[in-house]
Design a protein around this motif. Structure first.
Motif, PDB file in Angstrom:
ATOM      1  N   LEU A   1      -0.360  -6.695   5.180  1.00  0.00           N
ATOM      2  CA  LEU A   1      -0.009  -5.723   4.146  1.00  0.00           C
ATOM      3  C   LEU A   1       1.353  -5.120   4.455  1.00  0.00           C
ATOM      4  N   ASP A   2       2.011  -4.620   3.436  1.00  0.00           N
ATOM      5  CA  ASP A   2       3.197  -3.791   3.610  1.00  0.00           C
ATOM      6  C   ASP A   2       2.838  -2.360   3.214  1.00  0.00           C
ATOM      7  N   PHE A   3       3.504  -1.409   3.861  1.00  0.00           N
ATOM      8  CA  PHE A   3       3.207   0.002   3.627  1.00  0.00           C
ATOM      9  C   PHE A   3       4.473   0.761   3.241  1.00  0.00           C
ATOM     10  N   VAL A   4       4.312   1.705   2.322  1.00  0.00           N
ATOM     11  CA  VAL A   4       5.382   2.633   1.978  1.00  0.00           C
ATOM     12  C   VAL A   4       4.747   4.012   1.857  1.00  0.00           C
ATOM     13  N   ALA A   5       5.387   5.020   2.440  1.00  0.00           N
ATOM     14  CA  ALA A   5       4.840   6.375   2.436  1.00  0.00           C
ATOM     15  C   ALA A   5       5.638   7.263   1.500  1.00  0.00           C
ATOM     16  N   LEU A   6       4.937   8.105   0.754  1.00  0.00           N
ATOM     17  CA  LEU A   6       5.565   9.168  -0.027  1.00  0.00           C
ATOM     18  C   LEU A   6       5.408  10.446   0.775  1.00  0.00           C
ATOM     19  N   ALA A   7       6.497  10.942   1.334  1.00  0.00           N
ATOM     20  CA  ALA A   7       6.450  12.060   2.266  1.00  0.00           C
ATOM     21  C   ALA A   7       6.826  13.372   1.592  1.00  0.00           C
ATOM     22  N   SER A   8       6.245  14.455   2.094  1.00  0.00           N
ATOM     23  CA  SER A   8       6.628  15.789   1.636  1.00  0.00           C
ATOM     24  C   SER A   8       8.043  16.109   2.095  1.00  0.00           C
ATOM     25  N   LYS A   9       8.612  17.150   1.525  1.00  0.00           N
ATOM     26  CA  LYS A   9       9.953  17.586   1.925  1.00  0.00           C
ATOM     27  C   LYS A   9       9.982  17.908   3.412  1.00  0.00           C
ATOM     28  N   GLU A  10       8.933  18.583   3.908  1.00  0.00           N
ATOM     29  CA  GLU A  10       8.882  18.953   5.322  1.00  0.00           C
ATOM     30  C   GLU A  10       8.617  17.737   6.201  1.00  0.00           C
ATOM     31  N   GLY A  11       7.698  16.878   5.740  1.00  0.00           N
ATOM     32  CA  GLY A  11       7.356  15.712   6.543  1.00  0.00           C
ATOM     33  C   GLY A  11       8.514  14.756   6.717  1.00  0.00           C
ATOM     34  N   ALA A  12       9.320  14.590   5.668  1.00  0.00           N
ATOM     35  CA  ALA A  12      10.456  13.673   5.740  1.00  0.00           C
ATOM     36  C   ALA A  12      11.481  14.103   6.777  1.00  0.00           C
ATOM     37  N   ALA A  13      11.473  15.396   7.148  1.00  0.00           N
ATOM     38  CA  ALA A  13      12.418  15.898   8.152  1.00  0.00           C
ATOM     39  C   ALA A  13      11.910  15.696   9.574  1.00  0.00           C
ATOM     40  N   LEU A  14      10.669  15.244   9.720  1.00  0.00           N
ATOM     41  CA  LEU A  14      10.082  15.025  11.036  1.00  0.00           C
ATOM     42  C   LEU A  14      10.348  13.603  11.516  1.00  0.00           C
ATOM     43  N   ASP A  15      10.013  13.346  12.770  1.00  0.00           N
ATOM     44  CA  ASP A  15      10.100  11.994  13.311  1.00  0.00           C
ATOM     45  C   ASP A  15       8.884  11.204  12.827  1.00  0.00           C
ATOM     46  N   LEU A  16       9.099  10.318  11.879  1.00  0.00           N
ATOM     47  CA  LEU A  16       8.016   9.497  11.338  1.00  0.00           C
ATOM     48  C   LEU A  16       8.180   8.042  11.759  1.00  0.00           C
ATOM     49  N   SER A  17       8.781   7.828  12.917  1.00  0.00           N
ATOM     50  CA  SER A  17       9.033   6.463  13.374  1.00  0.00           C
ATOM     51  C   SER A  17       7.744   5.696  13.648  1.00  0.00           C
TER      52      SER A  17
ATOM     53  N   ALA B   1       2.935  -0.845  -6.254  1.00  0.00           N
ATOM     54  CA  ALA B   1       1.937  -0.921  -5.185  1.00  0.00           C
ATOM     55  C   ALA B   1       0.629  -1.488  -5.730  1.00  0.00           C
ATOM     56  N   GLN B   2      -0.092  -2.188  -4.887  1.00  0.00           N
ATOM     57  CA  GLN B   2      -1.391  -2.727  -5.288  1.00  0.00           C
ATOM     58  C   GLN B   2      -2.557  -1.823  -4.852  1.00  0.00           C
ATOM     59  N   LEU B   3      -2.257  -0.852  -3.999  1.00  0.00           N
ATOM     60  CA  LEU B   3      -3.300   0.038  -3.487  1.00  0.00           C
ATOM     61  C   LEU B   3      -2.669   1.367  -3.097  1.00  0.00           C
ATOM     62  N   VAL B   4      -3.405   2.453  -3.294  1.00  0.00           N
ATOM     63  CA  VAL B   4      -2.985   3.779  -2.839  1.00  0.00           C
ATOM     64  C   VAL B   4      -3.972   4.252  -1.791  1.00  0.00           C
ATOM     65  N   HIS B   5      -3.465   4.778  -0.676  1.00  0.00           N
ATOM     66  CA  HIS B   5      -4.322   5.428   0.316  1.00  0.00           C
ATOM     67  C   HIS B   5      -3.912   6.886   0.418  1.00  0.00           C
ATOM     68  N   SER B   6      -4.887   7.763   0.185  1.00  0.00           N
ATOM     69  CA  SER B   6      -4.681   9.209   0.349  1.00  0.00           C
ATOM     70  C   SER B   6      -5.458   9.640   1.588  1.00  0.00           C
ATOM     71  N   PRO B   7      -4.776   9.899   2.719  1.00  0.00           N
ATOM     72  CA  PRO B   7      -5.475  10.137   3.986  1.00  0.00           C
ATOM     73  C   PRO B   7      -5.849  11.590   4.240  1.00  0.00           C
TER      74      PRO B   7
ATOM     75  N   VAL C   1       0.846  -1.187   0.000  1.00  0.00           N
ATOM     76  CA  VAL C   1       0.000   0.000   0.000  1.00  0.00           C
ATOM     77  C   VAL C   1       0.884   1.240   0.000  1.00  0.00           C
ATOM     78  N   LEU C   2       0.708   2.098  -1.012  1.00  0.00           N
ATOM     79  CA  LEU C   2       1.404   3.387  -1.070  1.00  0.00           C
ATOM     80  C   LEU C   2       0.549   4.414  -0.342  1.00  0.00           C
ATOM     81  N   VAL C   3       1.090   5.024   0.708  1.00  0.00           N
ATOM     82  CA  VAL C   3       0.373   6.029   1.498  1.00  0.00           C
ATOM     83  C   VAL C   3       0.850   7.413   1.083  1.00  0.00           C
TER      84      VAL C   3
END
Length: 367
Positions: free
Chosen positions: A39-55, A91-97, A7-9
């Motif tokens: 399921l497995d998940f992979v996130a596409l993060a914004s430039k700002e979001g990638a600099a945050l703690d996304l643990s 990816a087999q699915l995209v989730h846009s939250p 799943v691409l988030v």
């Protein structure tokens, strides 16, 4: 061993500044990370979001060069970049939250649309030039979506009304709030203080809250702290005009610890909004044992039930009466707090995760 579906988030909107939508993304995926989803998940993060703690995210995070703070760059990313990345990663699915989603994908998309405010209340949007593009993007994203998740029955009805989305592929999954182990009892809230928090968009109705406070007699008037602004606060002229500088503190954006401290000392949370897709702040306050005074709107009734003290958000006297009640009738606060705690227990992030996972599986099964 068969490959687990990926799943691409789409987290291009996640910048640390977006309030409730980011709380939803973070707590949903934190809860999914505690589950055996298959399921497995992979996130596409914004430039700002990638600099945050996304643990808290239960998978790989791809750092993009797309700014979630630049509306037009972000819009392009939502429409095109997320679908391109999903295809590249197979990816087999995209989730846009966060409401906006790709205009086309080769795999099914699930989009969480939190509200329809650009459609139902365009006059309250702060950037009129951006309103029509957002409406177009929401329409295109919904047309591409296999399923839509939303936070409330009110928002669900509006999605069907404005976007023409099929009811049978629409899923109402209410949000939730964390539950502290030992919320402060009302008797431990000695300050005559009311707290409010949120962005300074017109539909939040903060100016009426300040004007209503001025109607409360000075000898009982509570102090009001309003958080959430960035940069110059548009409420400052209203505070000056009403002479409420001694009673109103405009704190701007605060972190979670500072907001929790304010809530622990306040007698009530005020939420004077004119329109919402859910109303997460009142649920968060109730979960912390903080009494709530709020606008009497159908969508907020879905969240708060009978646990809040409701007022007419367009009537200054009605708002003032609610402020006066929490300031002068401490005996009602324990009952409000207890009712709020009971109401908040009806909602959980585990339920959000389980119901969202069911939507993902339905979408994957129909590929």
């Amino acid at each position: 061993m068969p490959t687990r579906p990926l799943v691409l988030v789409d987290m291009l909107s996640y910048t640390g500044t977006k309030g409730g939508m980011e709380t939803y993304t973070r707590e949903l995926y934190r809860a999914l990370g505690r589950m055996d989803t298959g399921l497995d998940f992979v996130a596409l993060a914004s430039k700002e979001g990638a600099a945050l703690d996304l643990s808290w995210f239960p998978g790989e995070v791809i750092a993009s060069r797309i700014s979630g703070e630049n509306r037009f760059v972000w819009a392009f990313g939502e429409l095109v970049a997320s679908s391109w990345t999903a295809s590249r990663r197979k990816a087999q699915l995209v989730h846009s939250p966060a409401t906006l989603s790709p205009m086309w994908t080769s795999m099914p998309t699930v989009v969480t649309i939190h509200d329809m405010l650009y459609w139902s209340h365009p006059e309250l949007m702060t950037t009129p030039l951006y309103t029509r593009p957002v409406m177009w993007m929401e329409k295109r994203g919904a047309a591409n979506a296999a399923h839509v998740i939303t936070d409330s029955e009110v928002s669900g009805d509006e999605i069907v009304k404005y976007l023409g989305f099929p009811r049978q592929r629409l899923h109402v999954v209410p949000l939730a709030a964390e539950h502290p182990d030992s919320p402060p009892a009302p008797a431990q809230r000695p300050e005559n203080l009311v707290v409010a928090s949120g962005q300074r968009r017109p539909h939040k109705n903060w100016d009426r809250l300040v004007r209503a406070l001025a109607l409360v007699e000075e000898d009982v008037r509570p102090r009001l702290v309003i958080t959430g602004a960035r940069g110059d606060d548009p409420l400052a002229p209203v505070v000056a005009e009403t002479g409420m500088g001694e009673w109103v503190e405009l704190r701007g954006w605060v972190d979670d610890a500072e907001l929790a401290d304010l809530r622990s000392r306040a007698r009530a949370l005020a939420f004077p909004t004119l329109a919402e897709g859910f109303g997460l702040p009142i649920l968060e306050a109730m979960a912390e044992g903080l009494p709530v005074i709020a606008s009497d709107l159908p969508v907020l009734r879905e969240v708060g039930g009978d646990a809040a003290l409701w007022f007419d958000s367009l009537d200054l006297d009605s708002i003032a009466d609610a402020l006066r009640t929490v300031a002068t009738r401490p005996e009602v606060l324990p009952g409000m707090a207890a009712a709020g705690l009971e109401q908040a227990r009806l909602f959980s992030w585990e339920r959000v995760a389980h119901e969202t996972l069911a939507v993902f599986r339905t979408a994957l099964a129909a590929r």
